[in-house]
Design an enzyme around this catalytic site. Structure first.
Site, PDB file in Angstrom:
ATOM      1  N   PHE A   1       0.846  -1.201   0.000  1.00 57.38           N
ATOM      2  CA  PHE A   1       0.000   0.000   0.000  1.00 57.38           C
ATOM      3  C   PHE A   1       0.873   1.240   0.000  1.00 57.38           C
ATOM      4  CE2 PHE A   1      -2.314   3.374   2.253  1.00 57.38           C
ATOM      5  CZ  PHE A   1      -3.461   3.447   1.481  1.00 57.38           C
ATOM      6  N   GLY A   2       0.722   2.071  -1.027  1.00 58.37           N
ATOM      7  CA  GLY A   2       1.466   3.328  -1.130  1.00 58.37           C
ATOM      8  C   GLY A   2       0.601   4.482  -0.675  1.00 58.37           C
TER       9      GLY A   2
ATOM     10  N   GLY B   1       2.414   7.643   0.003  1.00 60.47           N
ATOM     11  CA  GLY B   1       3.268   8.815  -0.232  1.00 60.47           C
ATOM     12  C   GLY B   1       3.752   8.796  -1.665  1.00 60.47           C
ATOM     13  N   SER B   2       5.064   8.809  -1.819  1.00 64.55           N
ATOM     14  CA  SER B   2       5.612   8.866  -3.179  1.00 64.55           C
ATOM     15  C   SER B   2       5.212   7.654  -4.013  1.00 64.55           C
ATOM     16  CB  SER B   2       7.131   8.984  -3.140  1.00 64.55           C
ATOM     17  OG  SER B   2       7.689   7.873  -2.482  1.00 64.55           O
TER      18      SER B   2
ATOM     19  N   GLU C   1      14.041   3.389   0.971  1.00 59.18           N
ATOM     20  CA  GLU C   1      13.316   3.969   2.110  1.00 59.18           C
ATOM     21  C   GLU C   1      14.029   3.679   3.430  1.00 59.18           C
ATOM     22  OE1 GLU C   1      11.236   6.003   1.295  1.00 59.18           O
ATOM     23  OE2 GLU C   1      10.673   5.385  -0.722  1.00 59.18           O
TER      24      GLU C   1
HETATM   25  C1  BEZ Z   1       4.615   5.247   0.337  1.00 55.50           C
HETATM   26  O1  BEZ Z   1       4.463   5.958  -0.624  1.00 55.50           O
HETATM   27  O2  BEZ Z   1       3.747   4.523   0.754  1.00 55.50           O
HETATM   28  C2  BEZ Z   1       5.885   5.255   1.060  1.00 55.50           C
HETATM   29  C3  BEZ Z   1       6.129   6.264   1.923  1.00 55.50           C
HETATM   30  C4  BEZ Z   1       7.300   6.262   2.591  1.00 55.50           C
HETATM   31  C5  BEZ Z   1       8.213   5.265   2.401  1.00 55.50           C
HETATM   32  C6  BEZ Z   1       7.942   4.251   1.534  1.00 55.50           C
HETATM   33  C7  BEZ Z   1       6.768   4.239   0.879  1.00 55.50           C
END
Ligand code: BEZ
Length: 190
Positions: free
Chosen positions: A23-24, A26-27, A98
């Site tokens: 599940f994303g 953020g980026s 990450e």
């Molecule tokens: C994400 O987009 O879910 C994400 C955010 C931070 C670190 C790795 C993935």
């Protein structure tokens, strides 16, 4: 800087599975530079997105860290994002990308249909930067967070690009997120 790469490689919550739902929030919503089998809009319950994690290696530097997304627990909230069905070997490069404080966690996901309605559920994986990691910056007035984002740059580019791309991607998903949209508005002042 704490490097979480080795810790994450021990966090094999889906050992023996042929595929995993990542599940994303953020980026990963707008920058899926990895192979995936399929992707589906989804949400996780009990979490809210916050720009509370410091970025010393992507959207800032050790001297002038940027701010990127993490999640905080919030009992009745929903966090919208994008779920990717991946094969397990996709995780190793993400662990490296990450490594500045994010740990793999297992969470229940709910998939959305084309009208944005909740459909079936599955267990999934998130990368979470909790408040005990050394890069955690935590809460600050929204205007201060926006100012930090406006000025930070790192090897992956300007910090503001991360925020603006995330806000655009959430709008495309039809997702509400007051923290992100308020920050986007504050950013326009700088
Ligand atoms: C994400 O987009 O879910 C994400 C955010 C931070 C670190 C790795 C993935």
């Amino acid at each position: 800087m704490l490097d979480t790469t080795a810790l994450n490689q021990q966090r094999n919550f889906f050992e023996g599975h042929a595929d995993i739902w990542l599940f994303g929030y953020g980026s990963l919503i707008w920058k899926a530079d990895f192979a995936y089998i399929e992707r589906r809009p989804a949400y996780i319950h009990g979490w809210e997105r916050r720009f509370w994690q410091g970025s010393h290696d992507h959207r800032g530097t050790p001297e002038a860290p940027g701010r990127v997304a993490t999640l905080i627990q919030a009992k009745d909230s929903i966090c919208y994002g994008m779920a990717y069905r991946i094969t397990p070997e996709v995780l190793a490069p993400l662990d490296v990308r990450e490594k500045n404080g994010y740990l793999r966690e297992k969470v229940p996901l709910t998939f959305l249909d084309e009208n944005g309605g909740a459909t079936e559920q599955s267990e999934g994986l998130i990368y979470l930067a909790s408040e005990d990691n050394p890069a955690f910056l935590g809460e600050a007035p929204l205007a201060d967070i926006a100012q930090q984002i406006a000025s930070a740059h790192g090897p992956s580019g300007p910090n503001k690009e991360y925020l603006l791309n995330l806000a655009t991607a959430l709008r495309e998903l039809g997702a509400r997120d007051a923290h992100i949209f308020d920050l986007e508005q504050q950013l326009s002042r700088f």
